[in-house]
Design a protein around this motif. Structure first.
Motif, PDB file in Angstrom:
ATOM      1  N   GLN A 100       0.726  -1.101   0.075  1.00  0.00           N
ATOM      2  CA  GLN A 100       0.057   0.034  -0.007  1.00  0.00           C
ATOM      3  C   GLN A 100       0.794   1.312  -0.059  1.00  0.00           C
ATOM      4  O   GLN A 100       0.627   2.293  -0.836  1.00  0.00           O
ATOM      5  CB  GLN A 100      -0.919  -0.032   1.382  1.00  0.00           C
ATOM      6  N   CYS A 151       1.027  -4.808   5.817  1.00  0.00           N
ATOM      7  CA  CYS A 151       0.557  -5.822   5.826  1.00  0.00           C
ATOM      8  C   CYS A 151       1.785  -6.523   5.211  1.00  0.00           C
ATOM      9  O   CYS A 151       2.939  -6.229   4.987  1.00  0.00           O
ATOM     10  CB  CYS A 151      -0.510  -5.955   4.539  1.00  0.00           C
ATOM     11  N   THR A 177      -2.678  -8.107   8.262  1.00  0.00           N
ATOM     12  CA  THR A 177      -2.872  -6.684   8.239  1.00  0.00           C
ATOM     13  C   THR A 177      -2.817  -5.907   9.525  1.00  0.00           C
ATOM     14  O   THR A 177      -3.007  -6.774  10.525  1.00  0.00           O
ATOM     15  CB  THR A 177      -4.242  -6.498   7.377  1.00  0.00           C
ATOM     16  N   GLU A 178      -2.650  -4.710   9.499  1.00  0.00           N
ATOM     17  CA  GLU A 178      -2.739  -3.876  10.641  1.00  0.00           C
ATOM     18  C   GLU A 178      -4.246  -4.129  11.322  1.00  0.00           C
ATOM     19  O   GLU A 178      -4.157  -4.072  12.485  1.00  0.00           O
ATOM     20  CB  GLU A 178      -2.671  -2.525  10.200  1.00  0.00           C
TER      21      GLU A 178
END
Length: 87
Positions: free
Chosen positions: A1, A60, A74-75
């Motif tokens: 991201q 991630c 992921t967070e």
């Protein structure tokens, strides 16, 4: 991201929507991704995943078993652990 956001900064820098569209049409995934990929083994403790994500400033983390991708952490997964009743 973060690699995607960083590499499409033409929009942020005032180059306009057409420059952003052109970047999205011409940049291929392999030119955008960070290499080598930071991964974690499926049997590693969650603390190790958190350390890797923090150390490398990534949101991630691909989960692997040998050469195979089996999932992604992921967070949001970590935040879900903190939520009441796991939701």
């Amino acid at each position: 991201q973060s690699d995607f956001v960083f590499n499409t900064l033409s929009w942020q820098l005032g180059q306009g929507s057409r420059a952003n569209e052109r970047a999205l049409e011409t940049i291929v995934a392999k030119d955008l991704m960070r290499t080598p990929a930071i991964t974690i083994d499926s049997e590693a403790p969650l603390g190790e995943a958190a350390r890797l994500m923090t150390e490398h400033k990534i949101g991630c983390l691909p989960v692997v078993e040998g050469p195979s991708l089996v999932g992604i952490i992921t967070e949001g997964d970590f935040l879900a652990l903190l939520a009441p009743n796991g939701s």
